[in-house]
Scaffold this motif. Structure first.
Motif, PDB file in Angstrom:
ATOM      1  N   ASN A 118       0.845  -1.188   0.000  1.00  0.00           N
ATOM      2  CA  ASN A 118       0.000   0.000   0.000  1.00  0.00           C
ATOM      3  C   ASN A 118       0.885   1.244   0.000  1.00  0.00           C
ATOM      4  O   ASN A 118       2.123   1.143   0.062  1.00  0.00           O
ATOM      5  CB  ASN A 118      -1.025  -0.022   1.144  1.00  0.00           C
ATOM      6  CG  ASN A 118      -0.398  -0.110   2.524  1.00  0.00           C
ATOM      7  OD1 ASN A 118       0.814   0.068   2.696  1.00  0.00           O
ATOM      8  ND2 ASN A 118      -1.218  -0.382   3.525  1.00  0.00           N
ATOM      9  N   ILE A 119       0.284   2.403  -0.107  1.00  0.00           N
ATOM     10  CA  ILE A 119       1.038   3.629  -0.359  1.00  0.00           C
ATOM     11  C   ILE A 119       1.412   4.270   0.966  1.00  0.00           C
ATOM     12  O   ILE A 119       0.562   4.481   1.844  1.00  0.00           O
ATOM     13  CB  ILE A 119       0.212   4.601  -1.212  1.00  0.00           C
ATOM     14  CG1 ILE A 119      -0.308   3.881  -2.468  1.00  0.00           C
ATOM     15  CG2 ILE A 119       1.048   5.812  -1.613  1.00  0.00           C
ATOM     16  CD1 ILE A 119      -1.379   4.659  -3.219  1.00  0.00           C
ATOM     17  N   LYS A 120       2.668   4.572   1.127  1.00  0.00           N
ATOM     18  CA  LYS A 120       3.148   5.190   2.361  1.00  0.00           C
ATOM     19  C   LYS A 120       2.655   6.625   2.464  1.00  0.00           C
ATOM     20  O   LYS A 120       2.316   7.250   1.452  1.00  0.00           O
ATOM     21  CB  LYS A 120       4.672   5.165   2.403  1.00  0.00           C
ATOM     22  CG  LYS A 120       5.317   6.131   1.415  1.00  0.00           C
ATOM     23  CD  LYS A 120       6.792   6.252   1.652  1.00  0.00           C
ATOM     24  CE  LYS A 120       7.393   7.367   0.798  1.00  0.00           C
ATOM     25  NZ  LYS A 120       6.826   8.697   1.084  1.00  0.00           N
ATOM     26  N   PRO A 121       2.598   7.193   3.693  1.00  0.00           N
ATOM     27  CA  PRO A 121       2.198   8.593   3.832  1.00  0.00           C
ATOM     28  C   PRO A 121       3.135   9.518   3.066  1.00  0.00           C
ATOM     29  O   PRO A 121       4.317   9.210   2.868  1.00  0.00           O
ATOM     30  CB  PRO A 121       2.313   8.844   5.347  1.00  0.00           C
ATOM     31  CG  PRO A 121       2.255   7.490   5.959  1.00  0.00           C
ATOM     32  CD  PRO A 121       2.888   6.557   4.984  1.00  0.00           C
ATOM     33  N   ILE A 122       2.595  10.647   2.638  1.00  0.00           N
ATOM     34  CA  ILE A 122       3.385  11.672   1.972  1.00  0.00           C
ATOM     35  C   ILE A 122       3.443  12.885   2.894  1.00  0.00           C
ATOM     36  O   ILE A 122       2.419  13.424   3.297  1.00  0.00           O
ATOM     37  CB  ILE A 122       2.770  12.065   0.622  1.00  0.00           C
ATOM     38  CG1 ILE A 122       2.662  10.831  -0.285  1.00  0.00           C
ATOM     39  CG2 ILE A 122       3.617  13.142  -0.056  1.00  0.00           C
ATOM     40  CD1 ILE A 122       1.879  11.065  -1.563  1.00  0.00           C
ATOM     41  N   GLY A 123       4.637  13.304   3.231  1.00  0.00           N
ATOM     42  CA  GLY A 123       4.789  14.431   4.147  1.00  0.00           C
ATOM     43  C   GLY A 123       4.822  13.969   5.592  1.00  0.00           C
ATOM     44  O   GLY A 123       4.712  12.786   5.899  1.00  0.00           O
ATOM     45  N   GLU A 124       4.977  14.908   6.491  1.00  0.00           N
ATOM     46  CA  GLU A 124       5.116  14.588   7.910  1.00  0.00           C
ATOM     47  C   GLU A 124       3.784  14.619   8.653  1.00  0.00           C
ATOM     48  O   GLU A 124       3.677  14.033   9.727  1.00  0.00           O
ATOM     49  CB  GLU A 124       6.078  15.589   8.565  1.00  0.00           C
ATOM     50  CG  GLU A 124       7.426  15.692   7.870  1.00  0.00           C
ATOM     51  CD  GLU A 124       8.224  14.399   7.929  1.00  0.00           C
ATOM     52  OE1 GLU A 124       8.355  13.831   9.029  1.00  0.00           O
ATOM     53  OE2 GLU A 124       8.707  13.953   6.875  1.00  0.00           O
ATOM     54  N   GLN A 125       2.801  15.318   8.116  1.00  0.00           N
ATOM     55  CA  GLN A 125       1.491  15.394   8.758  1.00  0.00           C
ATOM     56  C   GLN A 125       0.518  14.460   8.029  1.00  0.00           C
ATOM     57  O   GLN A 125       0.436  14.468   6.808  1.00  0.00           O
ATOM     58  CB  GLN A 125       0.955  16.827   8.750  1.00  0.00           C
ATOM     59  CG  GLN A 125       1.668  17.756   9.741  1.00  0.00           C
ATOM     60  CD  GLN A 125       2.964  18.329   9.173  1.00  0.00           C
ATOM     61  OE1 GLN A 125       2.981  18.909   8.097  1.00  0.00           O
ATOM     62  NE2 GLN A 125       4.056  18.170   9.899  1.00  0.00           N
ATOM     63  N   LEU A 126      -0.243  13.696   8.805  1.00  0.00           N
ATOM     64  CA  LEU A 126      -1.122  12.693   8.220  1.00  0.00           C
ATOM     65  C   LEU A 126      -2.497  13.238   7.868  1.00  0.00           C
ATOM     66  O   LEU A 126      -3.175  12.689   7.004  1.00  0.00           O
ATOM     67  CB  LEU A 126      -1.277  11.508   9.178  1.00  0.00           C
ATOM     68  CG  LEU A 126       0.023  10.790   9.561  1.00  0.00           C
ATOM     69  CD1 LEU A 126      -0.279   9.689  10.577  1.00  0.00           C
ATOM     70  CD2 LEU A 126       0.717  10.214   8.338  1.00  0.00           C
ATOM     71  N   ASP A 127      -2.922  14.309   8.545  1.00  0.00           N
ATOM     72  CA  ASP A 127      -4.280  14.827   8.342  1.00  0.00           C
ATOM     73  C   ASP A 127      -4.282  15.960   7.324  1.00  0.00           C
ATOM     74  O   ASP A 127      -4.624  17.099   7.623  1.00  0.00           O
ATOM     75  CB  ASP A 127      -4.893  15.282   9.673  1.00  0.00           C
ATOM     76  CG  ASP A 127      -4.031  16.318  10.377  1.00  0.00           C
ATOM     77  OD1 ASP A 127      -2.844  16.453  10.013  1.00  0.00           O
ATOM     78  OD2 ASP A 127      -4.549  17.004  11.282  1.00  0.00           O
ATOM     79  N   THR A 128      -3.887  15.622   6.091  1.00  0.00           N
ATOM     80  CA  THR A 128      -3.879  16.581   4.995  1.00  0.00           C
ATOM     81  C   THR A 128      -4.767  16.064   3.866  1.00  0.00           C
ATOM     82  O   THR A 128      -5.095  14.868   3.813  1.00  0.00           O
ATOM     83  CB  THR A 128      -2.456  16.782   4.445  1.00  0.00           C
ATOM     84  OG1 THR A 128      -1.984  15.525   3.927  1.00  0.00           O
ATOM     85  CG2 THR A 128      -1.501  17.265   5.531  1.00  0.00           C
ATOM     86  N   ASN A 129      -5.153  16.961   2.955  1.00  0.00           N
ATOM     87  CA  ASN A 129      -5.938  16.524   1.800  1.00  0.00           C
ATOM     88  C   ASN A 129      -5.192  15.463   0.988  1.00  0.00           C
ATOM     89  O   ASN A 129      -5.792  14.527   0.457  1.00  0.00           O
ATOM     90  CB  ASN A 129      -6.264  17.724   0.907  1.00  0.00           C
ATOM     91  CG  ASN A 129      -7.238  18.676   1.553  1.00  0.00           C
ATOM     92  OD1 ASN A 129      -8.013  18.287   2.425  1.00  0.00           O
ATOM     93  ND2 ASN A 129      -7.217  19.943   1.143  1.00  0.00           N
ATOM     94  N   LEU A 130      -3.881  15.637   0.899  1.00  0.00           N
ATOM     95  CA  LEU A 130      -3.058  14.696   0.147  1.00  0.00           C
ATOM     96  C   LEU A 130      -3.145  13.297   0.748  1.00  0.00           C
ATOM     97  O   LEU A 130      -3.382  12.309   0.046  1.00  0.00           O
ATOM     98  CB  LEU A 130      -1.611  15.181   0.136  1.00  0.00           C
ATOM     99  CG  LEU A 130      -0.587  14.358  -0.636  1.00  0.00           C
ATOM    100  CD1 LEU A 130      -0.977  14.225  -2.095  1.00  0.00           C
ATOM    101  CD2 LEU A 130       0.788  14.980  -0.511  1.00  0.00           C
ATOM    102  N   ASN A 131      -2.993  13.195   2.064  1.00  0.00           N
ATOM    103  CA  ASN A 131      -3.052  11.879   2.697  1.00  0.00           C
ATOM    104  C   ASN A 131      -4.475  11.339   2.812  1.00  0.00           C
ATOM    105  O   ASN A 131      -4.673  10.125   2.864  1.00  0.00           O
ATOM    106  CB  ASN A 131      -2.346  11.916   4.053  1.00  0.00           C
ATOM    107  CG  ASN A 131      -0.832  11.818   3.904  1.00  0.00           C
ATOM    108  OD1 ASN A 131      -0.321  10.978   3.174  1.00  0.00           O
ATOM    109  ND2 ASN A 131      -0.110  12.699   4.584  1.00  0.00           N
TER     110      ASN A 131
END
Length: 241
Positions: A118-131
């Motif tokens: 599965n796809i790893k998180p992008i960036g350091e914050q998890l609660d973003t539109n991207l994640n």
């Protein structure tokens, strides 16, 4: 016997800490077919040209670039068709393409064991539109894993999310600013710095200095995250007969 590894720059290992070649600890010959910037349509085209004997197993680590291409800010230039895919990706299109890829592999190699990351998180914050969007893509992978007994989930998201949560000291970088997070010039600079110093500056230290704890540049593995990815896949391979 060989292990065929398909995927993005995370597999290629040229823009961050390499880990795929270390899978030779499994006793298998490692066939690394990672492509920088590739989306699933590009992997499908690549597989159609493969001329290798049936591998013992296949590992797929892909999807991050497909997530990027589902955002309007990244639909042009290097973030669109230039990434060997479609400029209007979505979870629905991703599902169609992943099933096409898996069907093609089945036609070529039969019911060989396939580990799908599965796809790893992008960036350091998890609660973003991207994640949030990334988790929708991961939901597609969860659905597909359940369809065949020779598919196994390689869960990169959970332990790398935990790594993000451990990062209490990093600078609060712009994790919801896509053009900041996905910055080719920064990626090339960090890669060049690592190479020019012959690894004196590790990817961990290079990323730490810029507020990245889980990656070296916002996208690619540093040594911390690469070690986690390596263990996940080695553990999977140890279960195969």
């Amino acid at each position: 016997m060989s292990l065929l590894v398909l995927g993005t720059s995370l597999v290629a290992g040229t823009l961050g800490a390499p880990w795929v070649d270390k899978l030779d600890k499994s006793g298998l010959k490692i066939l690394n077919y990672g492509i920088n910037g590739v989306q699933l349509p590009g992997i499908i085209e690549q597989v159609k040209t493969l001329q290798i004997e049936k591998p013992k197993a296949i590992v797929i680590v892909a999807g991050g670039n497909d997530v990027y291409a589902s955002f309007p800010e990244l639909k042009q230039g290097v973030f669109g068709n230039g990434r060997k895919g479609r400029p209007d990706s979505s979870p629905e299109e991703f599902k169609i393409e992943m099933l096409e890829l898996l069907s093609l592999l089945s036609e070529m190699y039969g019911e060989v064991p396939i580990g799908i990351g599965n796809i790893k998180p992008i960036g350091e914050q998890l609660d973003t539109n991207l994640n949030d969007q990334l988790r929708a893509f991961n939901g597609v992978i969860d659905e597909i894993i359940c369809t065949k007994s020779n598919y196994s989930l390689l869960d990169f998201y959970t332990p790398l999310s935990d790594l993000c949560r451990q990062n209490n000291l990093a600078v609060k970088i712009e994790s919801d600013n896509l053009t900041f997070m996905i910055n080719p010039s920064r990626m090339i600079y960090i890669y060049s710095l690592y190479k020019l110093t012959l690894g004196y500056y590790s990817y961990d230290s290079i990323g730490d200095a810029r507020g990245f704890y889980c990656t070296c540049d916002g996208s690619h593995f540093n040594e911390r995250s690469a070690a986690i990815a390596l263990k996940i896949v080695l553990d999977y391979l140890s279960t195969l007969k």
